[in-house]
Write a protein that holds these residues in place. Structure first.
Motif, PDB file in Angstrom:
ATOM      1  N   UNK A 150     -17.748 -55.833  -9.737  1.00  0.00           N
ATOM      2  CA  UNK A 150     -18.053 -54.450 -10.112  1.00  0.00           C
ATOM      3  C   UNK A 150     -16.973 -53.432  -9.752  1.00  0.00           C
ATOM      4  N   UNK A 151     -16.048 -53.758  -8.849  1.00  0.00           N
ATOM      5  CA  UNK A 151     -15.084 -52.756  -8.391  1.00  0.00           C
ATOM      6  C   UNK A 151     -13.612 -53.138  -8.549  1.00  0.00           C
ATOM      7  N   UNK A 152     -13.329 -54.383  -8.853  1.00  0.00           N
ATOM      8  CA  UNK A 152     -11.931 -54.788  -9.011  1.00  0.00           C
ATOM      9  C   UNK A 152     -11.362 -54.186 -10.293  1.00  0.00           C
ATOM     10  N   UNK A 153     -10.154 -53.642 -10.233  1.00  0.00           N
ATOM     11  CA  UNK A 153      -9.572 -52.966 -11.401  1.00  0.00           C
ATOM     12  C   UNK A 153      -8.965 -53.933 -12.421  1.00  0.00           C
ATOM     13  N   UNK A 154      -9.854 -54.614 -13.141  1.00  0.00           N
ATOM     14  CA  UNK A 154      -9.458 -55.474 -14.259  1.00  0.00           C
ATOM     15  C   UNK A 154     -10.199 -54.990 -15.490  1.00  0.00           C
ATOM     16  N   UNK A 155      -9.550 -55.104 -16.637  1.00  0.00           N
ATOM     17  CA  UNK A 155     -10.172 -54.741 -17.896  1.00  0.00           C
ATOM     18  C   UNK A 155     -10.159 -55.973 -18.776  1.00  0.00           C
ATOM     19  N   UNK A 156     -11.352 -56.324 -19.303  1.00  0.00           N
ATOM     20  CA  UNK A 156     -11.511 -57.560 -20.060  1.00  0.00           C
ATOM     21  C   UNK A 156     -11.905 -57.242 -21.498  1.00  0.00           C
ATOM     22  N   UNK A 157     -11.201 -57.870 -22.415  1.00  0.00           N
ATOM     23  CA  UNK A 157     -11.514 -57.723 -23.833  1.00  0.00           C
ATOM     24  C   UNK A 157     -11.787 -59.105 -24.396  1.00  0.00           C
ATOM     25  N   UNK A 158     -12.927 -59.231 -25.071  1.00  0.00           N
ATOM     26  CA  UNK A 158     -13.314 -60.509 -25.651  1.00  0.00           C
ATOM     27  C   UNK A 158     -13.012 -60.520 -27.151  1.00  0.00           C
ATOM     28  N   UNK A 159     -12.579 -61.692 -27.613  1.00  0.00           N
ATOM     29  CA  UNK A 159     -12.274 -61.905 -29.028  1.00  0.00           C
ATOM     30  C   UNK A 159     -13.084 -63.106 -29.494  1.00  0.00           C
ATOM     31  N   UNK A 160     -13.828 -62.936 -30.586  1.00  0.00           N
ATOM     32  CA  UNK A 160     -14.640 -64.036 -31.071  1.00  0.00           C
ATOM     33  C   UNK A 160     -14.897 -63.935 -32.559  1.00  0.00           C
ATOM     34  N   UNK A 161     -15.675 -64.866 -33.050  1.00  0.00           N
ATOM     35  CA  UNK A 161     -15.974 -64.914 -34.477  1.00  0.00           C
ATOM     36  C   UNK A 161     -16.794 -63.708 -34.937  1.00  0.00           C
ATOM     37  N   UNK A 162     -17.438 -63.021 -33.980  1.00  0.00           N
ATOM     38  CA  UNK A 162     -18.237 -61.840 -34.325  1.00  0.00           C
ATOM     39  C   UNK A 162     -17.486 -60.538 -34.028  1.00  0.00           C
ATOM     40  N   UNK A 163     -16.174 -60.616 -33.802  1.00  0.00           N
ATOM     41  CA  UNK A 163     -15.372 -59.418 -33.573  1.00  0.00           C
ATOM     42  C   UNK A 163     -14.756 -59.395 -32.190  1.00  0.00           C
ATOM     43  N   UNK A 164     -14.318 -58.203 -31.795  1.00  0.00           N
ATOM     44  CA  UNK A 164     -13.689 -58.041 -30.489  1.00  0.00           C
ATOM     45  C   UNK A 164     -14.250 -56.804 -29.822  1.00  0.00           C
ATOM     46  N   UNK A 165     -14.188 -56.795 -28.487  1.00  0.00           N
ATOM     47  CA  UNK A 165     -14.673 -55.629 -27.763  1.00  0.00           C
ATOM     48  C   UNK A 165     -14.432 -55.742 -26.272  1.00  0.00           C
ATOM     49  N   UNK A 166     -14.358 -54.586 -25.636  1.00  0.00           N
ATOM     50  CA  UNK A 166     -14.181 -54.515 -24.192  1.00  0.00           C
ATOM     51  C   UNK A 166     -15.479 -54.890 -23.503  1.00  0.00           C
TER      52      UNK A 166
END
Length: 146
Positions: free
Chosen positions: A116-132
Motif C-alpha cells: 500500500x505504500x511502496x512507490x511503484x506504479x503498475x500497468x496491466x496489459x491484456x486481451x481486454x485492454x490496458x490500465x493502471x
C-alpha cells in the motif's frame, strides 16, 4: 540482503541461503515471494515503474521500521521493476528473528506496507485492454492494523 530494487530476476533459493547463512544465530527465518497473478486469465504482461533513489529510500524506511517494531535479527526486501509476465516473481521479503512470532509478524508488516505504500506504479496489459492498477481498500484496511 537489505533492500534491492532491480529489473532482473533473482533466485529465491540463493537469496534465502545467503540470508540464512548471515543469520545462523536466529531461530526463525520467514520468506514471502510475490508473483504476477492473472486472476481473469487475460493478462499478457505488467509494467512496473518507479523513481530510482526515491523507491530505495522508501523501502529502506519501511525495512528500518520493521527492525524497530519487532525483535528482528535482520530483514530484507527485493522488488523488481520493468516488464513482467504472469508467474514472474515481483518481490521477496525475508525476516530473521530469535522466535517465529516476530519473524512472521514483521514479514506481514513489510508486505502490508509494500502493498500500500511502496512507490511503484503498475500497468496491466491484456486481451481486454490496458490500465493502471488502482489502490485497493483491503490493502489499506490491512495496513491499519499496524
Amino acid at each position: 540482503m537489505s533492500v534491492r530494487v532491480q529489473s532482473e530476476p533473482f533466485d529465491m533459493g540463493e537469496e534465502l541461503q545467503a540470508f540464512t547463512a548471515a543469520h545462523s544465530h536466529s531461530g526463525a527465518v520467514v520468506t514471502f515471494s510475490g508473483l504476477v497473478r492473472d486472476e481473469g486469465g487475460t493478462l499478457s504482461r505488467m509494467e512496473i515503474e518507479h523513481y530510482p533513489g526515491m523507491t530505495e529510500k522508501a523501502l529502506t524506511s519501511i525495512r528500518n521500521e520493521a527492525l524497530t517494531r519487532f525483535a528482528l535479527d535482520g530483514a530484507g526486501i527485493i522488488h523488481r521493476f520493468g516488464t513482467l509476465v504472469p508467474g514472474d516473481q515481483i518481490m521477496m521479503v525475508v525476516t530473521a528473528a530469535r522466535h517465529r512470532a516476530d519473524a512472521f509478524a514483521a514479514a506481514e508488516f513489510l508486505m502490508d506496507y509494500l502493498k500500500s505504500r511502496a512507490p511503484f506504479w503498475k500497468k496491466e496489459f491484456g486481451s481486454d485492454g490496458e490500465g493502471w492498477v488502482e489502490a485497493r481498500t483491503e490493502d489499506d484496511v490491512a495496513l491499519n492494523r499496524w
